[in-house]
Design an enzyme around this catalytic site. Sequence first.
Site, PDB file in Angstrom:
ATOM      1  CE1 TYR A   1      -3.059   3.164   0.869  1.00 17.26           C
ATOM      2  CE2 TYR A   1      -1.963   2.907   2.866  1.00 17.26           C
ATOM      3  CZ  TYR A   1      -2.835   3.655   2.211  1.00 17.26           C
ATOM      4  OH  TYR A   1      -3.605   4.786   2.157  1.00 17.26           O
TER       5      TYR A   1
ATOM      6  CG  ASP B   1      -2.132  -4.395   5.415  1.00 18.20           C
ATOM      7  OD1 ASP B   1      -3.324  -4.938   5.592  1.00 18.20           O
ATOM      8  OD2 ASP B   1      -2.065  -3.441   5.247  1.00 18.20           O
TER       9      ASP B   1
ATOM     10  CE  LYS C   1      -8.987   1.321   3.138  1.00 18.14           C
ATOM     11  NZ  LYS C   1      -8.209   1.853   4.117  1.00 18.14           N
TER      12      LYS C   1
END
Length: 400
Positions: free
Chosen positions: A100, A172, A197
Amino acid sequence: MSHSFQTKLLHNRHKFDKSNGAVSVPIQHASTFHQPDIDSFGKYDYGRSANPTREALEETIAHLEEGTRGFAFSSGMAAISTAFLLLSQGDHVLISEDVYGGTYRMVSEVLTRYGVEHTFVDMTDLEKVKAAIKPNTKLFYVETPSNPLLKVTDITAISTLAKSVGAWTFVDNTFLTPALQKPLELGADLVLHSATKFLSGHSDVVAGLAVAKDPVLADRLAFLQNSFGAVLGVQDAWLVLRGLKTLHVRLEQSQKSAYKIASYLEKHPAVKKVYFPGLTTHHGFTLQHRQAQGPGAVLSFELHSEEDLRKFVGKVEIPVFAVSLGAVESILSFPAKMSHAAMPKAERLKRGISNSLLRLSVGLESAEDLIEDFEQAFQQTITEASGNQEQRRVYHGNLR
């Protein structure tokens, strides 16, 4: 009695308030707590250190991830950044190459200022990972499936390798959540989430979570959480707890739709490539099936040019075009200028994150409606490109 994950989401130690029977965790707005006397402090003293509402969320996520202790932060990056503070000057971290963008920025522009080294590596290639290990490697940082190319890393193999050199493994788990993947059970030491999320699921809260496997590591992270202070507010903690209750049904529905949409896109002449570990053509399909309960509800697809992408985004109607993912509404994102804007263009292109790549987080809309919407957008894109002979050949499959 041992319950399924689906049942655990609703029936855990915070099923109801023991003092009054309320089936919703109370929001405790308190920055400080009265102490009985000068020598005997209670469990809570100051809101940054602990709060009953935040603690309910932390205990719940630890329970769901099968960990020792959970931690709630003000954002996913707050959780990730605090976890990186476990490192010291002179340490080295190996990290997934298409990580990310915010994590890339933290590692490349912040940690380097404090003498922490890093190497980006394709974590799906164990030999490349082995070759990148240094004597001072202290952490293997993994995203799987990765963002945005959905690469699948063998968590057990990486964790075993990390342990052989005395290093930690952090994973993650934002894309899959403990509903589909449990990294701690596969050998990881710490699991991280952007709870903004799927865990929250409604695009109405920003939050981060971490769960440690080992009590000693948990104590070290607890010290950093209290010292750094980027804790989650009580209103947001309650929103995440509420979102968790519907995680299973949301993710189950979104994943089913993602399968249908990915299969549709894979056959479409306007699409150059689809990245989704639920497709048998995906390089990580077998591994994903082995270490997780499903591929998740996020996929990426590449069009033939940035011009096509711009036309398509302008024609599609149902998904919101925005940053983030994991919500009840489908979210279409442009990684090059959204999630990975912090990554220099040359680095993005080297990783395959092109200007013709789109990421789709599939929501709860009808899959058929989404496909119909995509089809009308593609048809308009094709029509507008009809004057270009080369593009016509592409759309008719001659170059596929």
